[in-house]
Design a protein around this motif. Structure first.
Motif, PDB file in Angstrom:
ATOM      1  N   UNK A 230       1.798  47.805  10.098  1.00 20.75           N
ATOM      2  CA  UNK A 230       0.762  47.610   9.084  1.00 20.75           C
ATOM      3  C   UNK A 230       1.362  46.826   7.913  1.00 20.75           C
ATOM      4  N   UNK A 231       0.519  46.205   7.088  1.00 20.02           N
ATOM      5  CA  UNK A 231       1.042  45.511   5.899  1.00 20.02           C
ATOM      6  C   UNK A 231       1.634  46.517   4.907  1.00 20.02           C
ATOM      7  N   UNK A 232       2.650  46.119   4.194  1.00 20.79           N
ATOM      8  CA  UNK A 232       3.320  47.025   3.261  1.00 20.79           C
ATOM      9  C   UNK A 232       2.380  47.618   2.216  1.00 20.79           C
ATOM     10  N   UNK A 233       1.480  46.839   1.594  1.00 26.19           N
ATOM     11  CA  UNK A 233       0.595  47.441   0.577  1.00 26.19           C
ATOM     12  C   UNK A 233      -0.370  48.475   1.145  1.00 26.19           C
ATOM     13  N   UNK A 234      -0.635  48.424   2.457  1.00 27.47           N
ATOM     14  CA  UNK A 234      -1.626  49.335   3.040  1.00 27.47           C
ATOM     15  C   UNK A 234      -1.172  50.783   2.963  1.00 27.47           C
ATOM     16  N   UNK A 235       0.128  51.035   3.134  1.00 34.90           N
ATOM     17  CA  UNK A 235       0.626  52.408   3.110  1.00 34.90           C
ATOM     18  C   UNK A 235       0.462  53.056   1.746  1.00 34.90           C
ATOM     19  N   UNK A 236       0.244  52.241   0.714  1.00 33.12           N
ATOM     20  CA  UNK A 236       0.084  52.778  -0.644  1.00 33.12           C
ATOM     21  C   UNK A 236      -1.378  53.038  -0.994  1.00 33.12           C
ATOM     22  N   UNK A 243      -8.690  52.549   2.938  1.00 38.76           N
ATOM     23  CA  UNK A 243      -7.517  52.505   3.809  1.00 38.76           C
ATOM     24  C   UNK A 243      -7.904  52.281   5.271  1.00 38.76           C
ATOM     25  N   UNK A 244      -8.830  53.085   5.778  1.00 43.35           N
ATOM     26  CA  UNK A 244      -9.192  52.993   7.186  1.00 43.35           C
ATOM     27  C   UNK A 244      -9.832  51.653   7.526  1.00 43.35           C
ATOM     28  N   UNK A 245     -10.686  51.148   6.621  1.00 40.69           N
ATOM     29  CA  UNK A 245     -11.353  49.873   6.873  1.00 40.69           C
ATOM     30  C   UNK A 245     -10.346  48.726   6.950  1.00 40.69           C
ATOM     31  N   UNK A 246      -9.383  48.732   6.031  1.00 44.56           N
ATOM     32  CA  UNK A 246      -8.386  47.666   6.029  1.00 44.56           C
ATOM     33  C   UNK A 246      -7.429  47.792   7.217  1.00 44.56           C
ATOM     34  N   UNK A 247      -7.067  49.016   7.547  1.00 50.23           N
ATOM     35  CA  UNK A 247      -6.154  49.215   8.673  1.00 50.23           C
ATOM     36  C   UNK A 247      -6.802  48.796   9.978  1.00 50.23           C
ATOM     37  N   UNK A 248      -8.106  49.039  10.117  1.00 47.25           N
ATOM     38  CA  UNK A 248      -8.812  48.675  11.348  1.00 47.25           C
ATOM     39  C   UNK A 248      -8.743  47.184  11.622  1.00 47.25           C
ATOM     40  N   UNK A 249      -8.610  46.384  10.583  1.00 39.13           N
ATOM     41  CA  UNK A 249      -8.529  44.932  10.766  1.00 39.13           C
ATOM     42  C   UNK A 249      -7.088  44.433  10.824  1.00 39.13           C
ATOM     43  N   UNK A 250      -6.175  45.073  10.097  1.00 39.67           N
ATOM     44  CA  UNK A 250      -4.831  44.516   9.917  1.00 39.67           C
ATOM     45  C   UNK A 250      -3.792  45.079  10.871  1.00 39.67           C
ATOM     46  N   UNK A 251      -4.122  46.097  11.662  1.00 39.67           N
ATOM     47  CA  UNK A 251      -3.125  46.728  12.524  1.00 39.67           C
ATOM     48  C   UNK A 251      -2.558  45.714  13.526  1.00 39.67           C
ATOM     49  N   UNK A 252      -1.237  45.760  13.733  1.00 43.53           N
ATOM     50  CA  UNK A 252      -0.534  44.755  14.538  1.00 43.53           C
ATOM     51  C   UNK A 252       0.428  45.456  15.488  1.00 43.53           C
ATOM     52  N   UNK A 253       0.655  44.826  16.638  1.00 46.58           N
ATOM     53  CA  UNK A 253       1.649  45.308  17.587  1.00 46.58           C
ATOM     54  C   UNK A 253       2.802  44.298  17.619  1.00 46.58           C
ATOM     55  N   UNK A 254       4.002  44.782  17.319  1.00 48.04           N
ATOM     56  CA  UNK A 254       5.197  43.936  17.239  1.00 48.04           C
ATOM     57  C   UNK A 254       6.025  44.138  18.517  1.00 48.04           C
ATOM     58  N   UNK A 255       6.356  43.042  19.194  1.00 48.96           N
ATOM     59  CA  UNK A 255       7.035  43.122  20.488  1.00 48.96           C
ATOM     60  C   UNK A 255       8.224  42.146  20.491  1.00 48.96           C
ATOM     61  N   UNK A 256       9.320  42.578  21.113  1.00 42.53           N
ATOM     62  CA  UNK A 256      10.480  41.684  21.210  1.00 42.53           C
ATOM     63  C   UNK A 256      10.778  41.374  22.676  1.00 42.53           C
ATOM     64  N   UNK A 257      10.888  40.064  22.971  1.00 47.19           N
ATOM     65  CA  UNK A 257      11.265  39.589  24.284  1.00 47.19           C
ATOM     66  C   UNK A 257      12.489  38.692  24.140  1.00 47.19           C
ATOM     67  N   UNK A 258      12.991  38.223  25.250  1.00 41.13           N
ATOM     68  CA  UNK A 258      14.014  37.195  25.196  1.00 41.13           C
ATOM     69  C   UNK A 258      13.354  35.885  24.756  1.00 41.13           C
TER      70      UNK A 258
END
Length: 357
Positions: A230-236, A243-258
């Motif tokens: 989530x974006x850093x300001x969202x946790x505050x 909070x819920x409305x913004x999180x519903x749009x901004x939530x991200x999945x971070x993945x690492x590959x080669x």
């Protein structure tokens, strides 16, 4: 021995030795037991009382439906107040429960106390499309109307019709809450394109873990892992601040590959960092959270309708009903080694819709 009547008694039957069987007097149909009159059949006042009870219940059902719609407007969930949300659920639920319960009890009491309860036998006969069959059907409807009193008991009939029609109104009214509405303070609230086009992400904003808001170092992202971000300001933000409305749009999945596993276009080569990519977690079909990651195939799966996205090729759709790839969040690393956003998403997040070009 053959008989023209299939129900005729076969008198040629021979009983085994030592056993006598009397076939001269077959079992007779005992008929129906004597009919017991109800109080409402014997007492006209009791019948009128029952009729009043029935249409009172139907009108009570009508009142419950009206109250459910009124509660929806009196306690709007769009206000964001938890008190309004609680009252909205409570009073709408009570209104709908009263409407359906009174309607059901009224219909049962009508059938038990007012409709004709005389027993009858309906003989089976071949079904044919003859004029006599049509006439019999008309007579059956006429008899049902006479026995139920539907045609002559206007109060019961009218109250039933009103209650049935009103019982679906609360459900129709609740559809209003499925889409946001424009206001003077937020004129784009009714436009899904503008509403989903921008999220909290901004240039230089750190990526943090959901839900504790811990910043993420690029060096700490393990190969093959999938991290909810989530974006850093969202946790505050508090729940009262959207909070819920913004999180519903901004939530991200971070993945690492080669790095060599990524098949990136020239435009998107700068959107990842050392094999780390970030995609919106909101499925582009109907908005379910895409959270199932197959490490070996590098596929993201939506659990709702089985859409699948290929992480190595810009999260393109490889299976299922989703109409477009998951939006990608451009990322980079700041001077302290923390992952940051280069900008917001370059396209609307969430479900595809006909207004989107």
């Amino acid at each position: 021995m053959a008989h023209d009547d299939p129900h005729a008694l076969d008198r040629s039957y021979q009983a085994p030795a030592g056993l006598s069987v009397d076939v001269s007097d077959p079992a007779q149909n005992p008929g129906l037991p004597p009919h017991r009159e109800r109080i409402t059949d014997e007492d006209p006042k009791a019948m009128e009382t029952a009729a009043r009870t029935v249409y009172t219940l139907f009108y009570l059902s009508l009142a419950g439906s009206i109250w459910a719609v009124a509660a929806y407007m009196l306690f709007p969930i769009e206000s964001g107040s938890l008190v309004d949300v609680r009252y909205n659920n409570l009073f709408i639920g009570l209104g709908i429960a009263l409407a359906l319960l009174a309607l059901g009890v009224g219909a049962i009491h009508w059938s038990k106390a007012i409709m004709s309860d005389k027993e009858h036998i309906e003989y089976r006969h071949p079904t044919r499309g003859r004029d006599s069959v049509r006439e019999a059907s008309i007579q059956a409807f006429a008899a049902a109307n006479e026995e139920s009193g539907f045609g002559r008991r206007k109060m019961i009939r009218n109250s039933l019709i009103a209650a049935v029609i009103a019982s679906v109104v609360p459900g129709l009214a609740l559809f209003r809450g499925l889409a946001p509405h424009s206001t003077a303070a937020n004129p784009i609230a009714g436009d899904p394109v503008q509403l989903l086009k921008h999220t909290m992400w901004d240039k230089g904003m750190r990526l943090t873990r959901d839900p504790d808001g811990t910043p993420i170092r690029a060096a700490d992202v393990v190969l093959g892992s999938a991290v909810h971000v989530i974006p850093e300001p969202l946790s505050k933000l508090g729940h009262e601040d959207g909070y819920l409305e913004e999180k519903a749009k901004a939530i991200v999945l971070l993945i690492r590959l080669l790095p060599e596993q990524l098949k990136e276009s020239a435009e998107r080569k700068a959107w990842s960092y050392n094999g780390i990519v970030a995609y919106s977690k909101v499925c582009t079909h109907v908005g379910c959270p895409v959270a199932l990651y197959e490490q070996q195939t590098h596929h993201l799966l939506c659990p709702c309708h089985q859409s699948q996205f290929d992480v190595t090729e810009a999260a393109k759709v490889i299976f299922g009903p989703a109409a477009r790839p998951l939006p990608q969040l451009p990322i980079a690393v700041d001077d302290e080694g923390y992952l940051i956003a280069q900008s917001d998403f370059h396209e609307p997040v969430g479900p595809s819709f006909w207004e989107r070009h």
